[in-house]
Design a protein around this motif. Sequence first.
Motif, short mmCIF file in Angstrom:
data_model
loop_
_atom_site.label_atom_id
_atom_site.label_comp_id
_atom_site.label_asym_id
_atom_site.label_seq_id
_atom_site.Cartn_x
_atom_site.Cartn_y
_atom_site.Cartn_z
N ILE A 122 -50.92 22.57 16.69
CA ILE A 122 -49.78 21.97 16.00
C ILE A 122 -50.33 21.09 14.89
O ILE A 122 -51.32 20.37 15.08
CB ILE A 122 -48.92 21.13 16.96
N ALA A 123 -49.69 21.14 13.70
CA ALA A 123 -50.16 20.35 12.58
C ALA A 123 -49.00 19.61 11.93
O ALA A 123 -47.99 20.23 11.57
CB ALA A 123 -50.86 21.23 11.54
N VAL A 124 -49.15 18.30 11.80
CA VAL A 124 -48.15 17.45 11.16
C VAL A 124 -48.81 16.81 9.94
O VAL A 124 -49.89 16.22 10.06
CB VAL A 124 -47.65 16.35 12.11
N GLY A 125 -48.20 16.96 8.76
CA GLY A 125 -48.79 16.44 7.54
C GLY A 125 -47.84 15.57 6.75
O GLY A 125 -46.63 15.58 6.98
N VAL A 126 -48.41 14.84 5.81
CA VAL A 126 -47.63 13.91 5.00
C VAL A 126 -47.20 14.55 3.68
O VAL A 126 -47.90 15.40 3.13
CB VAL A 126 -48.41 12.61 4.70
N GLU A 127 -46.06 14.09 3.19
CA GLU A 127 -45.63 14.46 1.85
C GLU A 127 -46.68 13.97 0.85
O GLU A 127 -47.24 12.90 1.00
CB GLU A 127 -44.28 13.82 1.54
N GLY A 128 -46.91 14.74 -0.16
CA GLY A 128 -47.88 14.35 -1.18
C GLY A 128 -49.26 14.92 -0.96
O GLY A 128 -50.10 14.90 -1.87
N ALA A 129 -49.53 15.42 0.23
CA ALA A 129 -50.83 16.04 0.49
C ALA A 129 -50.93 17.35 -0.28
O ALA A 129 -49.96 18.07 -0.47
CB ALA A 129 -51.03 16.28 1.98
N GLN A 130 -52.14 17.65 -0.72
CA GLN A 130 -52.42 18.89 -1.44
C GLN A 130 -53.42 19.73 -0.64
O GLN A 130 -54.26 19.19 0.08
CB GLN A 130 -53.00 18.58 -2.83
N PHE A 131 -53.33 21.04 -0.82
CA PHE A 131 -54.18 21.96 -0.07
C PHE A 131 -54.68 23.05 -1.01
O PHE A 131 -54.01 23.41 -1.97
CB PHE A 131 -53.41 22.58 1.09
N ALA A 132 -55.86 23.59 -0.71
CA ALA A 132 -56.37 24.71 -1.49
C ALA A 132 -57.54 25.34 -0.76
O ALA A 132 -58.24 24.68 0.02
CB ALA A 132 -56.81 24.26 -2.88
N LEU A 133 -57.73 26.63 -1.02
CA LEU A 133 -58.89 27.38 -0.53
C LEU A 133 -59.70 27.76 -1.76
O LEU A 133 -59.48 28.80 -2.38
CB LEU A 133 -58.42 28.61 0.26
N THR A 134 -60.61 26.89 -2.15
CA THR A 134 -61.26 26.95 -3.47
C THR A 134 -62.65 27.58 -3.46
O THR A 134 -63.35 27.52 -4.46
CB THR A 134 -61.37 25.53 -4.04
N GLU A 135 -63.04 28.19 -2.35
CA GLU A 135 -64.42 28.67 -2.22
C GLU A 135 -64.82 29.62 -3.35
O GLU A 135 -65.96 29.56 -3.83
CB GLU A 135 -64.60 29.35 -0.86
N VAL A 136 -63.93 30.53 -3.76
CA VAL A 136 -64.32 31.51 -4.78
C VAL A 136 -64.67 30.83 -6.10
O VAL A 136 -65.45 31.37 -6.88
CB VAL A 136 -63.23 32.57 -5.01
N ARG A 137 -64.13 29.66 -6.35
CA ARG A 137 -64.46 28.96 -7.59
C ARG A 137 -65.88 28.40 -7.58
O ARG A 137 -66.40 28.00 -8.61
CB ARG A 137 -63.44 27.84 -7.84
#
Length: 262
Positions: A122-137
């Motif tokens: 289970i995952a609870v997160g806050v408003e304003g958080a950003q996410f990305a899967l940037t490995e290819v960069r």
Amino acid sequence: MSEVVQMSVAGGVGRLKLNRPERHNALDEQLIHDTHRAFDLLAGNPAVRVIVLCSDGPSFCAGADLEWMKRASHLDGQANFNDARQLAALLYAIATCPKPVVARVQGSAYGGGVGMISVCDIAVGVEGAQFALTEVRLGIAAATISPYVLAAIGARQARRLVLTGERFDAHRAKGYGLLHEVVAADQLDAEVDRVIALLLLGGPAAQAAVKDLIRDVEGEPLSRELTDATARRLAEIRASREGREGITAFLEKRKPNWVPVE
């Protein structure tokens, strides 16, 4: 326990905190090793019913520490593989933990940090958080986290996000399935506590059994063998001490013996 990981146990809840805020809790050899060790201690502690994975500082986890990745890139083949296996082993330990694991996501997460969220129940997160899967960069691939990210958000969304490396916000993360709830920062602890209270109502053995069941059933085609296997599991847990206690408690209109006394 080292300074980069903090651990506590109270009221049936074990909390494991990543404590490397000056590096945005980026994963390196030490943090991975110590997190795995702490997690194993909590998973093996009979006083712990629920495990909360959390972090200190503005970010939940910035993914892999690039200084660590640079060091690892210069290792020879076997040493490089052994190093990569450490994160894979940590993720596997969390994924196969018989106890419910809750991610308290107080800030942004990238790369391996998304993997750490994906592997929790289970995952609870806050408003304003950003996410990305940037490995290819960076010219690398989101490899060790891929089984868990795909399970959380599906192959179609994962393909897009790992190819583009684009950022997405908390509400999109919930829509994708990475987060279950998105709340204001001042409501984060209250929401995590609400989830914990619900988890403490469930039978510990039943929760372990259902986690195993989901892993085994997911993706399996419907068949007589599958339905027989699920019926066998129900029969076994129904006849267990915990199963009998739960059914008896319900009929007697009382709380079963695993529910904490208020």
